[in-house]
Enzyme design. Structure first.
Site, PDB file in Angstrom:
ATOM      1  N   LYS A   1     -12.440 -41.274 -23.746  1.00 43.96           N
ATOM      2  CA  LYS A   1     -12.837 -42.663 -23.987  1.00 43.96           C
ATOM      3  C   LYS A   1     -14.332 -42.746 -24.267  1.00 43.96           C
ATOM      4  O   LYS A   1     -14.769 -43.442 -25.187  1.00 43.96           O
ATOM      5  CB  LYS A   1     -12.498 -43.537 -22.788  1.00 43.96           C
ATOM      6  CG  LYS A   1     -12.875 -45.001 -22.973  1.00 43.96           C
ATOM      7  CD  LYS A   1     -13.009 -45.745 -21.673  1.00 43.96           C
ATOM      8  CE  LYS A   1     -14.281 -45.379 -20.944  1.00 43.96           C
ATOM      9  NZ  LYS A   1     -14.534 -46.223 -19.753  1.00 43.96           N
TER      10      LYS A   1
ATOM     11  N   GLN B   1     -25.011 -47.112 -18.665  1.00 45.10           N
ATOM     12  CA  GLN B   1     -24.609 -47.693 -19.951  1.00 45.10           C
ATOM     13  C   GLN B   1     -25.706 -48.554 -20.559  1.00 45.10           C
ATOM     14  O   GLN B   1     -25.749 -48.726 -21.784  1.00 45.10           O
ATOM     15  CB  GLN B   1     -23.328 -48.504 -19.785  1.00 45.10           C
ATOM     16  CG  GLN B   1     -22.101 -47.637 -19.544  1.00 45.10           C
ATOM     17  CD  GLN B   1     -20.842 -48.457 -19.318  1.00 45.10           C
ATOM     18  OE1 GLN B   1     -20.908 -49.654 -19.028  1.00 45.10           O
ATOM     19  NE2 GLN B   1     -19.699 -47.818 -19.429  1.00 45.10           N
TER      20      GLN B   1
ATOM     21  N   GLU C   1     -17.612 -41.434 -12.046  1.00 46.87           N
ATOM     22  CA  GLU C   1     -16.314 -41.945 -12.464  1.00 46.87           C
ATOM     23  C   GLU C   1     -15.160 -41.127 -11.895  1.00 46.87           C
ATOM     24  O   GLU C   1     -14.015 -41.577 -11.857  1.00 46.87           O
ATOM     25  CB  GLU C   1     -16.219 -41.981 -13.990  1.00 46.87           C
ATOM     26  CG  GLU C   1     -16.289 -40.622 -14.654  1.00 46.87           C
ATOM     27  CD  GLU C   1     -16.354 -40.734 -16.166  1.00 46.87           C
ATOM     28  OE1 GLU C   1     -15.785 -39.859 -16.831  1.00 46.87           O
ATOM     29  OE2 GLU C   1     -16.978 -41.671 -16.671  1.00 46.87           O
TER      30      GLU C   1
ATOM     31  N   LYS D   1      -5.888 -48.824 -19.848  1.00 47.48           N
ATOM     32  CA  LYS D   1      -7.290 -48.966 -20.251  1.00 47.48           C
ATOM     33  C   LYS D   1      -7.803 -47.667 -20.862  1.00 47.48           C
ATOM     34  O   LYS D   1      -8.578 -47.680 -21.835  1.00 47.48           O
ATOM     35  CB  LYS D   1      -8.123 -49.342 -19.021  1.00 47.48           C
ATOM     36  CG  LYS D   1      -9.625 -49.401 -19.233  1.00 47.48           C
ATOM     37  CD  LYS D   1     -10.312 -49.779 -17.930  1.00 47.48           C
ATOM     38  CE  LYS D   1     -11.822 -49.657 -18.025  1.00 47.48           C
ATOM     39  NZ  LYS D   1     -12.427 -50.628 -18.931  1.00 47.48           N
TER      40      LYS D   1
END
Length: 456
Positions: A31, A185, A337, A437
Site C-alpha cells: 500500500k 506522513q 505499523e 483497506k
C-alpha cells in the site's frame, strides 16, 4: 473484494487435527509503495504503467482522488493490478473539486501536495473516523508555500478547503518548518510537494521525535527513482534527521514500475506460524527494501521463530512451534505499523514484553494503544499503556477467553484479533471487512492458509 462477510466474523481456530501449518501465502502489493507511485506518476509528464499495484480501499480512494484532480488511471482489462497513470497534459491539476479521503492517511496527507499545483480550490473530506486524525502540520507547511487553508470543521482536522497559490507565486527558494512528531506522513507529503517545486526547497522537522523514519526514507528513495533529489542533513549526537533539501528537478517515474508485496501485510500470516505452529512461506520477499515491514524477520526471531530467506527463490520461510517467548523491551519506532500484529504475540508469550517508540500510534486510524489495551483486557490478557508504548504482562493461556472483539474501523486491529483467534476459542471479530483497506481478501487468504476454505 465484494463477498459478504458475517459480522461479527467467527475467527477460525488453528486445527490440531490437520497438523502444523504448512502454507504458501502470496501477499498483494505494498500500500505504501502503491500510493507513493500513484502520486509520483501524477506529478510527472508522461504515462506510467504500475504493475502489481495493490487494489484495496486505500488505493481505490487514491485513484479516485487523482481522477478528481484530472489524472487518468486506467485499469488493464486483463489484469486489475496493472494500472496506467497519465498526468494532465497542462501540468496543472483540476481545482474546484471535492476529494474523498475515506480513512486513508496517505490520501489525506499526500494528495494536498498535488492540490498545491491545482487551478482552483480543492475541498478535502473523509470518513467520520478520519476527523480525528491530525492534519495541521502538513497544511501549515503548504501554507508556508503560499496555499490558503479554510477549516470546515475543527481546526487542524478534516474537512478543509485548500486554495493553491497563483502560478507566479510558485517561485523562489523556500524553507518550510513543521513539527511532524505525530506522523511521518507529514514529512512524506511535503517532500512529494517539494519534488515539483520549481526552486530549492528545504524542509526542517522542529519536533523532538520523528516516528517511522523508514517510511520517510521510502519516500526519499521513490522520489529519487523518479529522477528527483532529496538530501538529508543530520545533526546532534543521536544523528536525528532535521532538514531535507530538495533541489529543483522534474520528477518522472520510469515508464514501467513493479510494486513489491506489502511486507507489513505479510506480518499476520508470518505470525500465524508462531501461534499455530508450523511453517508459512511468503514468495517475492525482496533481498532489500525501503518498506518498514522488511524489519519483520528480526522481530519474529526475537519472539522465537526460525526465519530464513532463500536468495534464489525469494521465498521467506517462517517456522514456529506454538511456543512464544517474551522479548523484554523492543523498540518498534522504525516500524510502528507492525505493532498491533506483534501485540498478538506479546499477549500470548510466556514472559513479559514492552514495546517502545510507538506513541504516534495514538493518531492512526484509531488510538491503537488504547484500542489494543482495551481488547487485550477484554479477552483476559494483561497490558498497560506507557508514555510511548505498551507493557505486556504474561498470563497463563487458560486465563484467556473468547469475546466479541472490536476493530474500531482499523484493519490492523482486525488482523490482530484474527491472530488471537487461532488459539483462543470463541473470538468473534466485529467488522472484519475493514481489512479491505489494505488486503482485498484477508478472510479468504486466512482460511486458505489454515486449509479451511470450505469452512469460511
Amino acid at each position: 473484494m465484494t463477498t459478504a462477510l458475517s459480522d461479527p466474523w467467527p475467527a477460525p481456530l488453528a486445527s490440531t487435527s490437520r497438523g502444523p501449518l504448512d502454507a504458501l501465502v502470496s501477499i498483494p502489493g505494498s500500500k505504501s509503495l502503491s500510493n507513493r507511485y500513484l502520486i509520483l506518476a501524477a506529478l510527472g509528464s508522461q504515462s506510467v504503467v504500475l504493475e502489481g499495484l495493490l487494489r484495496s480501499r486505500d488505493t481505490e480512494l487514491m485513484m479516485s482522488a487523482l481522477r478528481t484532480l484530472g489524472v487518468r488511471c486506467e485499469v488493464d482489462a486483463r489484469e486489475e493490478t496493472t494500472v496506467t497513470v497519465t498526468p494532465p497534459e497542462s501540468g496543472r491539476f483540476t481545482g474546484n473539486v471535492r476529494v474523498d479521503c475515506g480513512l486513508a492517511g496517505t490520501v489525506m496527507r499526500f494528495v494536498p501536495a498535488l492540490a498545491l499545483y491545482a487551478d482552483g480550490p480543492v475541498t478535502f473530506d473523509g470518513d467520520a473516523q478520519a476527523y480525528h486524525r491530525p492534519m495541521a502540520p502538513l497544511l501549515d507547511g503548504l501554507v508556508q508555500l503560499g496555499a490558503r487553508v479554510d477549516w470546515l470543521g475543527e481546526e487542524g482536522f478534516l474537512p478543509f478547503v485548500l486554495t493553491p497559490p497563483e502560478p507566479d507565486e510558485l517561485s523562489g527558494e523556500r524553507h518550510v518548518r513543521v513539527d511532524a512528531s505525530s506522523s511521518s506522513q507529514f514529512i512524506s507529503g511535503l517532500l512529494l510537494a517539494a519534488s515539483r517545486w520549481p526552486h530549492l526547497l528545504r524542509l526542517t522537522h522542529t519536533g523532538e521525535t520523528l516516528p517511522s523514519m523508514p517510511h520517510i526514507r521510502m519516500t526519499m528513495a521513490d522520489i529519487q527513482s523518479a529522477g528527483g533529489q532529496v538530501d538529508l542533513d543530520m545533526t546532534g549526537d543521536t544523528g536525528q534527521p532535521v532538514t531535507w533539501s530538495v533541489p529543483s528537478s522534474s520528477v518522472q517515474l520510469p515508464s514501467h514500475v513493479i510494486v513489491e508485496p506489502d511486507l507489513s501485510n505479510a506480518a499476520p500470516f508470518a505470525c500465524a506460524a508462531l501461534i499455530a505452529g508450523g511453517t508459512v512461506r511468503i514468495p517475492l520477499w525482496p533481498s532489500a527494501s525501503t518498506q518498514p515491514g522488511a524489519l519483520l524477520p528480526d522481530y519474529l526471531r526475537a519472539f522465537g521463530a526460525e526465519v530464513s530467506l532463500d536468495e534464489d527463490t525469494h521465498i521467506l520461510t517462517v517456522q514456529g512451534t506454538g511456543h512464544i517467548r517474551g522479548v523484554g523491551q523492543m523498540d518498534l519506532g522504525p516500524a510502528g505499523e507492525i505493532a498491533p500484529t506483534l501485540a498478538a504475540l506479546a499477549t500470548l508469550a510466556d514472559s513479559d514484553s514492552m514495546f517502545t517508540g510507538i506513541a504516534h500510534l495514538r493518531g492512526h486510524e484509531t488510538d491503537r494503544l488504547a484500542a489494543l489495551s482495551t481488547e487485550i483486557r477484554r479477552i483476559g490478557g494483561s497490558v498497560e499503556e506507557t508514555a510511548d508504548g505498551l507493557r505486556f504482562h504474561a498470563v497463563s493461556r487458560d486465563q484467556l477467553h473468547g469475546a466479541v472483539m472490536e476493530t474500531y474501523a482499523d484493519h490492523r486491529m482486525a488482523t490482530f484479533a484474527a491472530l488471537l483467534g487461532l488459539l483462543i476459542p470463541g473470538i468473534d471479530v466485529v467488522n472484519v471487512a475493514t481489512t479491505r483497506k489494505t488486503i482485498p481478501d484477508f478472510v479468504g487468504m486466512w482460511t486458505a492458509m489454515l486449509g479451511q476454505e470450505n469452512e469460511a
